[in-house]
Design an enzyme around this catalytic site. Structure first.
Site, PDB file in Angstrom:
ATOM      1  N   LYS A  22       0.855  -1.209   0.000  1.00  6.96           N
ATOM      2  CA  LYS A  22       0.000   0.000   0.000  1.00  6.96           C
ATOM      3  C   LYS A  22       0.883   1.247   0.000  1.00  6.96           C
ATOM      4  O   LYS A  22       0.686   2.159  -0.806  1.00  6.96           O
ATOM      5  CB  LYS A  22      -0.883   0.006   1.241  1.00  6.96           C
ATOM      6  CG  LYS A  22      -1.561   1.346   1.529  1.00  6.96           C
ATOM      7  CD  LYS A  22      -2.462   1.310   2.729  1.00  6.96           C
ATOM      8  CE  LYS A  22      -1.771   1.621   4.001  1.00  6.96           C
ATOM      9  NZ  LYS A  22      -1.528   3.051   4.285  1.00  6.96           N
ATOM     10  N   ASN A  23       1.879   1.275   0.872  1.00  3.47           N
ATOM     11  CA  ASN A  23       2.644   2.507   1.061  1.00  3.47           C
ATOM     12  C   ASN A  23       3.703   2.751  -0.008  1.00  3.47           C
ATOM     13  O   ASN A  23       4.283   3.837  -0.051  1.00  3.47           O
ATOM     14  CB  ASN A  23       3.253   2.536   2.466  1.00  3.47           C
ATOM     15  CG  ASN A  23       2.170   2.709   3.522  1.00  3.47           C
ATOM     16  OD1 ASN A  23       1.027   3.043   3.198  1.00  3.47           O
ATOM     17  ND2 ASN A  23       2.514   2.452   4.764  1.00  3.47           N
ATOM     18  N   CYS A 116      -5.549  12.393  11.712  1.00  2.00           N
ATOM     19  CA  CYS A 116      -6.298  11.148  11.551  1.00  2.00           C
ATOM     20  C   CYS A 116      -6.283  10.471  12.916  1.00  2.00           C
ATOM     21  O   CYS A 116      -5.973  11.078  13.929  1.00  2.00           O
ATOM     22  CB  CYS A 116      -5.674  10.279  10.478  1.00  2.00           C
ATOM     23  SG  CYS A 116      -4.127   9.575  11.012  1.00  2.00           S
ATOM     24  N   ARG A 121      -0.630  14.490  12.338  1.00  2.00           N
ATOM     25  CA  ARG A 121      -0.136  14.301  10.960  1.00  2.00           C
ATOM     26  C   ARG A 121       0.166  15.649  10.289  1.00  2.00           C
ATOM     27  O   ARG A 121      -0.360  15.957   9.231  1.00  2.00           O
ATOM     28  CB  ARG A 121      -1.111  13.488  10.128  1.00  2.00           C
ATOM     29  CG  ARG A 121      -1.609  12.213  10.751  1.00  2.00           C
ATOM     30  CD  ARG A 121      -0.562  11.142  11.018  1.00  2.00           C
ATOM     31  NE  ARG A 121       0.061  10.573   9.868  1.00  2.00           N
ATOM     32  CZ  ARG A 121      -0.430   9.540   9.173  1.00  2.00           C
ATOM     33  NH1 ARG A 121      -1.579   9.030   9.507  1.00  2.00           N
ATOM     34  NH2 ARG A 121       0.216   9.061   8.152  1.00  2.00           N
ATOM     35  N   ASP A 304       4.064   0.876  12.250  1.00  2.27           N
ATOM     36  CA  ASP A 304       2.848   0.263  11.693  1.00  2.27           C
ATOM     37  C   ASP A 304       2.589  -1.132  12.247  1.00  2.27           C
ATOM     38  O   ASP A 304       1.495  -1.653  12.091  1.00  2.27           O
ATOM     39  CB  ASP A 304       2.927   0.195  10.161  1.00  2.27           C
ATOM     40  CG  ASP A 304       2.833   1.579   9.558  1.00  2.27           C
ATOM     41  OD1 ASP A 304       3.087   1.729   8.350  1.00  2.27           O
ATOM     42  OD2 ASP A 304       2.535   2.528  10.304  1.00  2.27           O
ATOM     43  N   ARG A 396      -8.883  -0.631   4.301  1.00  2.00           N
ATOM     44  CA  ARG A 396      -8.110   0.417   3.621  1.00  2.00           C
ATOM     45  C   ARG A 396      -6.715  -0.095   3.269  1.00  2.00           C
ATOM     46  O   ARG A 396      -6.105   0.352   2.322  1.00  2.00           O
ATOM     47  CB  ARG A 396      -7.935   1.634   4.541  1.00  2.00           C
ATOM     48  CG  ARG A 396      -9.160   2.456   4.735  1.00  2.00           C
ATOM     49  CD  ARG A 396      -8.828   3.679   5.528  1.00  2.00           C
ATOM     50  NE  ARG A 396      -7.650   4.359   4.968  1.00  2.00           N
ATOM     51  CZ  ARG A 396      -7.121   5.450   5.498  1.00  2.00           C
ATOM     52  NH1 ARG A 396      -7.652   5.950   6.596  1.00  2.00           N
ATOM     53  NH2 ARG A 396      -6.092   6.035   4.956  1.00  2.00           N
TER      54      ARG A 396
END
Ligand code: EPZ
Length: 418
Positions: A22-23, A116, A121, A304, A396
């Site tokens: 994803k990243n 978030c 952030r 993460d 997500r």
């Protein structure tokens, strides 16, 4: 909102194929703006965050063709240089598109991405770097307008090795005049993947993966075909799923060197890990040993995986200590874990976890993407049934997580609309 219903207690066994990162996908999709032509991407995970990024590119004027195997992006006819507020709110990391728009068009307008679930952030490091590149920045009514006649390469020293800021500087300077040097750059593998793709487009970049990255601006970037690297955080999540259930799992396409801190921490907790080519096999004991973890920028232990590993340690033998050094609000999952019987004390950015023998299933919330994944792992271990709600957070960042877990012997299914 939907939920996962999980019946815990099964030792996970078997093999799992990890999806694309994803990243890495998000900045790489953004980079397709830069060549004003064709970009073909393989192994992009079909998850909310990549879908949103593609939706924004379409709104900007890109033509997008998507099938199971690949995504084709044509960025020739981009007319829009403004990213709408509602889309920025849907996903804060869309700020990465700003760097690419500025890199090609010398202008971009976007709204403050907003905080978030894991922290404020801020994007001050991004904006400070843009200013150093000669970009004018006007902030008005929550919108940030960036513009300049040309981008002049320069030296940028980052106060913190921010992943997003490093990526945004690279995207904004690949077509600049002259050389840009980033010192204290982030070293994450996702940045290396982005640079590999940009170099295939004809960019002149060196030092990726180290804390000093040099970008020599070029006039034009070419069409490109590129395959996204596997997702190291998903791979770590499945290793932890094997660890918490005392199972035996084979991860068949991760990149072991991206997982060194997780593998060494799992071994310290008494898991047996074997690596054969690109296959990682974890064989977990009945009960893990308590350990200490401190999250750090890469190559340190990734933030993460903090919530996911914290869940694993909630049933280890002994007292574990976790220090979260990257985000200020990444312990929200602890309250949910305590509802399942975990014994945890939090003092600022430190969690002290006294391992219990077994968690007990109940209804819990996903507090954020990785906090939600942590609840899934808790449910896999717990006695009885666990209902994890707000799973849109989890979807997500994890492609087909329920299908992959079922294939490993877990009992998990989605309950729509609950
Ligand atoms: C990226 O976020 C990842 N997201 C995050 O993954 C990951 O947790 C994070 O890097 C750290 O590895 C994507 O790549 C899309 P940072 P990013 O800028 O770029 C502070 C997930 O779960 N900071 O390295 O936003 C910031 O507040 C997500 O997949 C500033 O102060 O992370 C944080 O404390 C979550 N000013 C620290 O730096 C800035 O201008 C690290 O942030 C930018 C950041």
């Amino acid at each position: 909102m939907s939920s996962f219903i999980i019946e815990g207690g099964t030792k996970l066994n078997g093999e799992v194929r990890i999806s694309g990162s994803k990243n890495a996908s998000l900045p790489i999709i953004a980079a397709s703006i830069l060549n004003g032509g064709e970009t073909t991407l393989y192994n992009v995970p079909n998850i909310h965050d990549t879908q949103i990024t593609l939706k924004i590119l379409k709104k900007l004027g890109c033509k997008i063709k998507k099938n199971k195997e690949k995504i084709e992006i044509n960025s020739t006819y981009i007319t829009q240089k403004e990213i709408s507020e509602d889309l920025m709110r849907e996903m804060r990391s869309t700020v990465i598109l700003a760097g690419a728009l500025i890199g090609r068009f010398k202008e971009a307008t976007f709204s403050y991405p907003g905080g978030c679930d894991i922290g404020a952030r801020p994007i001050d490091l991004h904006l400070k770097a843009f200013k150093k590149l000669g970009i004018n920045i006007e902030e008005e009514y929550g919108f940030i307008r960036c513009s300049c006649d040309k981008i002049i390469g320069t030296n940028i020293d980052l106060d913190f090795p921010s992943v997003g800021a490093t990526e945004n500087i690279i995207l904004a300077s690949v077509l600049a005049e002259g050389k840009t040097t980033i010192t204290n750059a982030a070293r994450e593998p996702e940045i290396v993947d982005l640079v590999k793709m940009l170099k295939k487009m004809g960019a002149k970049i060196s030092g990726e993966g180290t804390n000093i990255i040099e970008i020599n601006g070029v006039k034009k970037l070419e069409d490109v075909k590129y395959r996204i690297m596997p997702d190291r955080i998903e791979a770590g999540t499945f290793l932890c799923a094997g660890a918490i259930t005392g199972g035996n799992i084979k991860i068949i396409n991760a990149i072991p060197e991206h997982l060194v801190p997780i593998i060494s921490k799992l071994e310290e907790a008494n898991c047996k890990i074997k690596i054969e080519n690109n296959i990682i096999i974890i064989d977990a004991p009945q009960r893990l040993k308590a350990i200490e973890i401190k999250t750090m920028p890469y190559p340190g232990f990734p933030t993460d995986l903090q919530s996911i590993f914290g869940t694993v340690l909630s049933v280890a033998k002994g007292t574990s200590i976790i220090t979260e050094n990257i985000f200020e609000n990444r312990f929200r999952y602890l309250a949910e874990l305590k509802r399942m019987g975990a014994k945890i004390k939090q003092e600022n950015n430190v969690a002290i976890i006294s391992g219990v023998k077994r968690l007990s299933g109940t209804a819990v919330q996903s507090t954020d993407l990785r906090g939600g994944a942590a609840m899934v792992l808790a449910g896999l271990e717990a006695k009885g049934i666990t209902k994890v709600s707000n799973i849109e957070y989890i979807l997500r960042g994890y492609e087909d997580i329920d299908k992959k877990l079922n294939k490993l012997g877990a009992n998990i299914y989605i309950k729509e609309g609950e």
